[in-house]
Design a protein around this motif. Structure first.
Motif, PDB file in Angstrom:
ATOM      1  N   SER A   1       0.868  -1.175   0.000  1.00 49.86           N
ATOM      2  CA  SER A   1       0.000   0.000   0.000  1.00 49.86           C
ATOM      3  C   SER A   1       0.906   1.226   0.000  1.00 49.86           C
ATOM      4  O   SER A   1       1.841   1.308   0.806  1.00 49.86           O
ATOM      5  CB  SER A   1      -0.899   0.021   1.242  1.00 49.86           C
ATOM      6  OG  SER A   1      -1.770  -1.097   1.263  1.00 49.86           O
TER       7      SER A   1
ATOM      8  N   THR B   1      -5.966  -7.141  -3.632  1.00 47.22           N
ATOM      9  CA  THR B   1      -7.205  -7.542  -2.971  1.00 47.22           C
ATOM     10  C   THR B   1      -8.248  -6.452  -3.153  1.00 47.22           C
ATOM     11  O   THR B   1      -8.077  -5.337  -2.691  1.00 47.22           O
ATOM     12  CB  THR B   1      -6.974  -7.763  -1.466  1.00 47.22           C
ATOM     13  OG1 THR B   1      -5.631  -8.194  -1.246  1.00 47.22           O
ATOM     14  CG2 THR B   1      -7.944  -8.778  -0.906  1.00 47.22           C
ATOM     15  N   GLY B   2      -9.319  -6.750  -3.850  1.00 47.68           N
ATOM     16  CA  GLY B   2     -10.353  -5.754  -4.099  1.00 47.68           C
ATOM     17  C   GLY B   2     -10.271  -5.127  -5.466  1.00 47.68           C
ATOM     18  O   GLY B   2     -11.167  -4.386  -5.877  1.00 47.68           O
TER      19      GLY B   2
ATOM     20  N   LYS C   1      -8.488  -2.663  -7.071  1.00 49.15           N
ATOM     21  CA  LYS C   1      -8.656  -1.210  -7.156  1.00 49.15           C
ATOM     22  C   LYS C   1      -7.581  -0.491  -7.965  1.00 49.15           C
ATOM     23  O   LYS C   1      -7.722   0.705  -8.243  1.00 49.15           O
ATOM     24  CB  LYS C   1      -8.696  -0.610  -5.738  1.00 49.15           C
ATOM     25  CG  LYS C   1      -9.901  -1.041  -4.920  1.00 49.15           C
ATOM     26  CD  LYS C   1     -11.180  -0.681  -5.630  1.00 49.15           C
ATOM     27  CE  LYS C   1     -12.399  -1.296  -4.986  1.00 49.15           C
ATOM     28  NZ  LYS C   1     -13.579  -1.215  -5.860  1.00 49.15           N
TER      29      LYS C   1
ATOM     30  N   SER D   1      -9.007  -1.783   0.378  1.00 45.63           N
ATOM     31  CA  SER D   1      -8.034  -2.817   0.009  1.00 45.63           C
ATOM     32  C   SER D   1      -7.273  -3.319   1.230  1.00 45.63           C
ATOM     33  O   SER D   1      -6.998  -4.520   1.357  1.00 45.63           O
ATOM     34  CB  SER D   1      -7.058  -2.261  -1.033  1.00 45.63           C
ATOM     35  OG  SER D   1      -7.737  -1.901  -2.214  1.00 45.63           O
TER      36      SER D   1
END
Length: 407
Positions: A287, A311-312, A314, A360
């Motif tokens: 991140s 994850t997710g 984005k 996320s």
């Protein structure tokens, strides 16, 4: 070199223009989309890309598109093939230690859905559109340097086919990714960097086998995280969590399929169709956010400014929302001399970026196994899933974020 329909020139060292209105650094989907939107709005622009076109089109990336991304691609005139071949999903499934939960995205998020359509396909569509309009995309531009960013007359220098060139412009859009020159052109004392590096990666394979499910399955298991995804009805993309020191060469296809099956509920694993991998890789998870996303006449967009764990899904979607805000600001500047949207670009983009970072981070924290989790952390992960499974409000919040927050 030939002149395109709007007066721009197709790529090549002999056709490098001396000036443009907006210089776009980076020829990935964010840069190409911004270029396409600006061209259709009558704003002259040039794209500089340090890699070859073949290299850009060979990159394997995710392909879950939020509703807003789908809408903006249609606005850019590049949605026809996506609408024909993309897989519209109105739901998604989470498996937590073999407990199953399907989330009705359309029902929970006011009819909003996601579309599965590979980022490589998006990039190919954008290239085709740029070609059709005679857009200028200069590939294999080396030694790119950005100058006078805090003045009213920024410019870039670069080398193409062994010759040094300079392009003057009004604005520069930095869409050149995490390792690109754009963010590194901002003085260090002007930036605040926020980063979290996760202690694991995703081992993923692409294979020409039918997906195990019609919708994505995010699976949390005591062995770690897994994701069952797809690129089409005949091509699947699967991932499992792995330590950062794993080597792709140590993973045969048979070993991967066996490990994946062990991460999934028994009935899902029983439906798994295996086959030879087309591509296999390990992606680290990070991140990252850089603030602000503007420095003088330079505007950062996409991975140049922020990274989310996959994850997710984005990453591409955040890049597209950045393009939306930047496009609005540039068009307002040229059409009406109104710079309010440009002045607020960083603020507006970052507000949405941090919400996506939160989502996320939450999905990653809830569904992965962490070395330091311990018994308390494991109970908290279970409580998170229990709350999501029993609260319609929590499910609505998940669906709203997964299908994409409004711009």
């Amino acid at each position: 070199m030939t002149e395109g329909p709007s007066g721009s020139l197709s790529a090549g060292a002999s056709a490098v223009p001396a000036r443009t209105q907006v210089l776009v650094i980076g020829g990935g989907p964010a840069g190409l989309l911004l270029s396409q939107l600006l061209h259709r709005a009558g704003v002259d622009n040039v794209v500089l890309e340090r890699r070859s076109r073949a290299y850009v089109l060979s990159r394997i990336r995710a392909g879950v598109l939020e509703q807003g991304t789908v809408d903006l691609l249609r606005q850019a005139g590049v949605g026809a093939r996506m609408d024909r071949k993309g897989l519209v999903h109105d739901g998604v499934e989470i498996s937590f230690h073999n407990r199953r939960l399907r989330l009705d995205l359309a029902g929970l998020a006011g009819g909003r859905t996601v579309t599965v359509y590979g980022q490589t396909e998006v990039t190919a569509d954008l290239y085709a559109a740029r070609d059709a309009m005679g857009g200028t995309v200069l590939h294999e531009a080396e030694d790119v340097a950005l100058h006078d960013l805090e003045s009213a007359s920024p410019f870039a220098t670069f080398t193409l086919d062994g010759e040094t060139h300079r392009i003057d412009c009004d604005f520069i859009a930095g869409c050149d990714g995490f390792h690109g020159v754009s963010r590194r052109s901002i003085p260090e004392d002007r930036l605040k960097l926020f980063e979290l590096v996760y202690p694991f990666g995703w081992l993923g394979i692409l294979a020409d086998v039918p997906p195990v499910s019609d919708e994505l399955i995010y699976a949390s298991h005591e062995k770690g995280f897994a994701l069952c995804s797809m690129r089409s009805s005949t091509r699947s993309r699967y991932y499992i969590q792995c330590p950062l020191d794993e080597k792709v060469g140590d993973w045969s296809d048979d070993r991967f399929w066996e490990a994946l099956a062990g991460h999934l509920p028994a009935d899902v694993a029983a439906r798994l169709v295996t086959g030879p991998s087309i591509e296999k890789s390990i992606a680290p998870l990070r991140s990252f956010v850089a603030e602000p996303m503007r420095h003088g006449r330079l505007f950062l967009a996409g991975d140049a400014a922020h990274i989310v764990p996959p994850t997710g899904a984005k990453g591409l979607n955040l890049a597209v929302s950045d393009v939306h805000y930047l496009f609005e600001g540039l068009v307002a500047h040229y059409a009406a001399g109104d710079d309010q949207a440009l002045e607020r670009y960083s603020e507006r983009a970052l507000a949405r970026v941090w919400k996506a970072e939160r989502f996320s981070w939450w999905m990653t924290s809830t569904l992965h196994s962490f070395p330091e989790t311990g018994p308390f952390g494991a109970r908290m992960q279970r409580a998170e899933f229990d709350y999501l499974a029993t609260s319609r409000a929590a499910q609505a919040a998940f669906a709203e974020n997964y299908a994409g927050l409004p711009y």
